[in-house]
Scaffold this active site. Structure first.
Site, mmCIF file in Angstrom:
data_model
loop_
_atom_site.group_PDB
_atom_site.id
_atom_site.type_symbol
_atom_site.label_atom_id
_atom_site.label_comp_id
_atom_site.label_asym_id
_atom_site.label_seq_id
_atom_site.Cartn_x
_atom_site.Cartn_y
_atom_site.Cartn_z
ATOM 1 N N SER A 144 -22.482 36.782 6.665
ATOM 2 C CA SER A 144 -22.665 35.321 6.610
ATOM 3 C C SER A 144 -23.995 34.978 7.274
ATOM 4 C CB SER A 144 -21.533 34.653 7.397
ATOM 5 O OG SER A 144 -21.816 33.284 7.619
ATOM 6 N N TYR A 157 -14.657 33.890 14.171
ATOM 7 C CA TYR A 157 -15.337 34.147 12.883
ATOM 8 C C TYR A 157 -16.795 34.552 13.125
ATOM 9 C CZ TYR A 157 -17.232 33.272 8.187
ATOM 10 O OH TYR A 157 -17.850 33.399 6.960
HETATM 11 N N1 NAP Z 1 -17.864 30.053 1.512
HETATM 12 C C1 NAP Z 1 -18.764 30.128 2.473
HETATM 13 O O1 NAP Z 1 -19.357 29.107 2.898
HETATM 14 C C2 NAP Z 1 -19.151 31.463 3.059
HETATM 15 C C3 NAP Z 1 -20.336 31.538 3.814
HETATM 16 C C4 NAP Z 1 -20.685 32.745 4.382
HETATM 17 C C5 NAP Z 1 -19.892 33.866 4.187
HETATM 18 N N2 NAP Z 1 -18.757 33.772 3.448
HETATM 19 C C6 NAP Z 1 -17.943 34.983 3.312
HETATM 20 O O2 NAP Z 1 -17.746 35.274 1.947
HETATM 21 C C7 NAP Z 1 -16.502 35.965 1.789
HETATM 22 C C8 NAP Z 1 -15.702 35.285 0.700
HETATM 23 O O3 NAP Z 1 -15.427 33.954 1.118
HETATM 24 P P1 NAP Z 1 -15.063 32.770 0.106
HETATM 25 O O4 NAP Z 1 -15.812 31.591 0.563
HETATM 26 O O5 NAP Z 1 -15.176 33.231 -1.277
HETATM 27 O O6 NAP Z 1 -13.539 32.553 0.524
HETATM 28 P P2 NAP Z 1 -12.236 32.176 -0.337
HETATM 29 O O7 NAP Z 1 -12.590 31.368 -1.528
HETATM 30 O O8 NAP Z 1 -11.279 31.624 0.660
HETATM 31 O O9 NAP Z 1 -11.730 33.592 -0.856
HETATM 32 C C9 NAP Z 1 -11.285 34.577 0.033
HETATM 33 C C10 NAP Z 1 -10.666 35.700 -0.755
HETATM 34 O O10 NAP Z 1 -10.272 36.715 0.176
HETATM 35 C C11 NAP Z 1 -8.893 36.994 -0.007
HETATM 36 N N3 NAP Z 1 -8.348 37.409 1.291
HETATM 37 C C12 NAP Z 1 -8.246 36.699 2.449
HETATM 38 N N4 NAP Z 1 -7.677 37.450 3.397
HETATM 39 C C13 NAP Z 1 -7.441 38.663 2.838
HETATM 40 C C14 NAP Z 1 -6.866 39.864 3.312
HETATM 41 N N5 NAP Z 1 -6.408 39.993 4.562
HETATM 42 N N6 NAP Z 1 -6.775 40.921 2.464
HETATM 43 C C15 NAP Z 1 -7.223 40.825 1.193
HETATM 44 N N7 NAP Z 1 -7.771 39.710 0.677
HETATM 45 C C16 NAP Z 1 -7.866 38.646 1.498
HETATM 46 C C17 NAP Z 1 -8.282 35.711 -0.564
HETATM 47 O O11 NAP Z 1 -7.092 35.932 -1.311
HETATM 48 P P3 NAP Z 1 -5.630 35.870 -0.596
HETATM 49 O O12 NAP Z 1 -5.608 34.591 0.199
HETATM 50 O O13 NAP Z 1 -4.661 35.902 -1.719
HETATM 51 O O14 NAP Z 1 -5.539 37.088 0.252
HETATM 52 C C18 NAP Z 1 -9.407 35.289 -1.523
HETATM 53 O O15 NAP Z 1 -9.342 36.037 -2.717
HETATM 54 C C19 NAP Z 1 -15.835 35.947 3.169
HETATM 55 O O16 NAP Z 1 -16.045 37.177 3.818
HETATM 56 C C20 NAP Z 1 -16.553 34.835 3.887
HETATM 57 O O17 NAP Z 1 -16.540 35.001 5.290
HETATM 58 C C21 NAP Z 1 -18.366 32.609 2.878
#
Ligand code: NAP
Length: 262
Positions: A144, A157
């Site tokens: 991130s 986080y």
């Molecule tokens: N969106 C942002 O602003 C942002 C910014 C910087 C970094 N990121 C990073 O990008 C990555 C993806 O985030 P996103 O924004 O796409 O989030 P998201 O839309 O909430 O998606 C998260 C995904 O991870 C799965 N997940 C959560 N806990 C899990 C576990 N213990 N085991 C397996 N799967 C799991 C969820 O499915 P289930 O709930 O069914 O498990 C979902 O498919 C993360 O690492 C996040 O920290 C996001």
């Protein structure tokens, strides 16, 4: 010497957390580019919903915070997809936490750590022997922009993402004599469900659209860019170098507000 570039087709790619947000967008785009893509998640109904939309994707229910699930996932992959050559450690959760809240228990306080940091570390350890057998391979860790500047309202986080950044750099050094490339993707705030209960997004600037984010990620991978910092994430890294105290002050605003309401 010619630079060896990532060919983003005909790979077998495992994406943790591919049922929503960044993981889902990566999965659908990489599948359209001619890769075999397997996605995981905890919630089977969500995975099945994705499968209805994109029947080319392979789905496996697996919780990255559970070492037994990682071992089972590995055994399934070795049996069904022995040519797996790319893993994308994307699954992640983010919470706002008030550390004054005495109801938070010790089981729960490290939930981000076991998912966002222990998860990728264990996945790498489990899949490394398989990846080493492939003619070309990659490990792609999703950290991130908050790996560079920390967001005090999401203290655990922020610690996991800084930790994943450090681990990824060390991993790249340790794998330098192998055929496995190590990439880090550091997204800025992006419009995914992760942001739904996120207070104070104004402090981190406007959200990036997930399709634009994935455009930048794919281009970065093709150009062999080892640390991909789309949009504001690049600015956050620069600010963390030239004005770290200013960055911390700006990103502390949600906590200042929380403390003034107590
Ligand atoms: N969106 C942002 O602003 C942002 C910014 C910087 C970094 N990121 C990073 O990008 C990555 C993806 O985030 P996103 O924004 O796409 O989030 P998201 O839309 O909430 O998606 C998260 C995904 O991870 C799965 N997940 C959560 N806990 C899990 C576990 N213990 N085991 C397996 N799967 C799991 C969820 O499915 P289930 O709930 O069914 O498990 C979902 O498919 C993360 O690492 C996040 O920290 C996001």
């Amino acid at each position: 010497m010619l630079k060896e570039i990532m060919v983003l087709s005909e790979n077998i790619i495992l994406i943790t957390g591919g049922s929503s947000g960044i993981g889902f967008e990566l999965a659908s785009r990489l599948s359209k580019l001619g890769n075999t893509v397997i996605i995981t998640g905890r919630n089977l109904a969500k995975l099945e919903q994705v499968k209805l939309q994109f029947n080319k994707l392979h789905i496996i229910q697996s919780d990255v915070s559970n070492p037994d699930d990682i071992l089972k996932l590995y055994e399934t992959i070795v049996k069904d997809f022995p040519g797996l050559n790319i893993i994308i450690n994307n699954a992640g959760i983010m919470r706002n936490l008030n550390l004054h809240d005495e109801s938070i228990n010790l089981q729960d306080i490290n939930r981000e750590i076991v998912t966002n940091l222990s998860g990728p570390v264990r996945m790498v350890q489990q899949f490394l022997p398989l990846l080493k057998t492939q003619p070309s391979a990659a490990i792609i860790n999703v950290s991130s922009g908050l790996a560079f500047v920390h967001f005090p309202i999401s203290p655990v986080y922020s610690a996991t993402k800084a930790g994943l950044h450090a681990y990824t750099q060390a991993l790249r050094v340790q794998l330098k004599n192998t055929r496995i490339k190590v990439f880090e993707i550091a997204p800025p705030g992006t419009d995914t469900p992760l942001q739904d209960n996120f207070v104070g997004s104004a402090e981190t600037g406007p959200m990036m659209k997930v399709d634009k984010l994935v455009d930048v990620i794919l281009k970065g991978l093709q150009n062999d860019k080892k640390e991909i910092r789309p949009g504001l994430a690049n600015l956050l890294k620069i600010i963390s170098r030239v004005a770290p105290q200013f960055a911390l002050k700006m990103l502390s605003k949600p906590v200042d507000q929380m403390l003034s309401n107590q």
